[in-house]
Design a protein around this motif. Structure first.
Motif, short mmCIF file in Angstrom:
data_model
loop_
_atom_site.label_atom_id
_atom_site.label_comp_id
_atom_site.label_asym_id
_atom_site.label_seq_id
_atom_site.Cartn_x
_atom_site.Cartn_y
_atom_site.Cartn_z
N VAL A 28 -62.56 12.37 18.34
CA VAL A 28 -61.19 12.72 18.00
C VAL A 28 -60.22 12.08 18.99
O VAL A 28 -60.52 11.95 20.18
N GLY A 29 -59.10 11.62 18.48
CA GLY A 29 -58.09 10.96 19.30
C GLY A 29 -58.20 9.45 19.28
O GLY A 29 -57.37 8.75 19.86
N ALA A 67 -56.79 0.61 17.67
CA ALA A 67 -56.45 -0.17 18.88
C ALA A 67 -57.20 0.34 20.10
O ALA A 67 -57.47 -0.42 21.03
N LYS A 68 -57.52 1.63 20.11
CA LYS A 68 -58.24 2.22 21.24
C LYS A 68 -59.31 3.18 20.71
O LYS A 68 -59.16 4.40 20.77
N PRO A 69 -60.40 2.62 20.21
CA PRO A 69 -61.46 3.49 19.70
C PRO A 69 -62.18 4.22 20.83
O PRO A 69 -62.51 3.63 21.85
N LEU A 70 -62.37 5.50 20.64
CA LEU A 70 -63.16 6.33 21.56
C LEU A 70 -64.47 6.62 20.84
O LEU A 70 -64.49 7.36 19.85
N LEU A 109 -55.50 16.98 22.35
CA LEU A 109 -55.56 17.41 20.96
C LEU A 109 -56.23 18.76 20.78
O LEU A 109 -56.34 19.26 19.65
N ASN A 110 -56.71 19.35 21.88
CA ASN A 110 -57.40 20.63 21.85
C ASN A 110 -58.52 20.62 20.80
O ASN A 110 -58.62 21.51 19.96
N SER A 111 -59.33 19.57 20.87
CA SER A 111 -60.38 19.41 19.87
C SER A 111 -61.57 18.65 20.45
O SER A 111 -61.42 17.84 21.35
N ASP A 112 -62.72 18.91 19.86
CA ASP A 112 -63.93 18.16 20.20
C ASP A 112 -64.54 17.56 18.93
O ASP A 112 -65.73 17.29 18.87
N GLN A 168 -65.28 14.18 11.29
CA GLN A 168 -64.63 14.91 12.37
C GLN A 168 -65.06 16.38 12.44
O GLN A 168 -64.28 17.31 12.33
N PHE A 169 -66.35 16.56 12.65
CA PHE A 169 -66.95 17.88 12.79
C PHE A 169 -66.71 18.47 14.17
O PHE A 169 -66.85 17.77 15.18
#
Length: 158
Positions: A39-40, A44-47, A63-66, A72-73
């Motif tokens: 996530v995020g 241009a900037k793949p994580l 983003l308060n997410s994992d 996007q589980f």
């Protein structure tokens, strides 16, 4: 994109549509078809994560997410679906199986198989924040955009 074999053309296209909705075509191209995306990420900037052994459980504070993977589980649901479905890993086929199980839980399988995609999108909106009407405060795509993505992935409309 979808890697699970033995599923219908419409189900495969619906899975691809969800990945496109959640990640975007450009990011999918910059990764392993989205299956290794955190996530995020942006094109241009793949994580990206490296191992499919388990859900990567990488928290993005901004983003308060994992969330991770093509669909996007969230990590907190991984143990439940891993055990329920007997998933050996968090690899592409496991992610496809997990997504289909969530679609089944939403009661959308029949609509997908019949090509009633707008109905299926509505039934699944509680599971994916990018679907129209999801209400999670994130960017939501239009039904028209998603239908075009579905058809572009080979899905057939009723």
């Amino acid at each position: 994109m979808a890697r699970l074999t033995g599923i219908s053309r419409n189900m495969s296209a619906f899975l691809d549509m969800i990945a496109i909705s959640e990640l975007g075509v450009a990011l999918i191209r910059e990764s392993d078809d989205g299956y290794n995306v955190l996530v995020g990420s942006t094109a241009a900037k793949p994580l990206l994560f490296r191992s499919y052994a388990t859900h990567p459980d990488v928290y993005n504070r901004a983003l308060n997410s994992d969330a991770a993977g093509a669909y996007q589980f969230m990590a907190r649901y991984w143990p439940y679906y891993r055990d329920r479905l007997g998933l050996a890993d968090f690899g592409p086929v496991s992610q496809d199986r997990w997504a289909i199980e969530m679609i089944r839980e939403c009661g959308a399988v029949a609509a997908i198989e019949a090509g009633r995609i707008t109905q299926a999108i509505g039934l699944c909106k509680s599971r994916w924040a990018s679907l129209p009407g999801a209400g999670y405060g994130q960017h939501e795509h239009t039904a028209g955009y998603l239908v075009a993505a579905y058809q572009g992935a080979g899905g057939v409309m009723a």
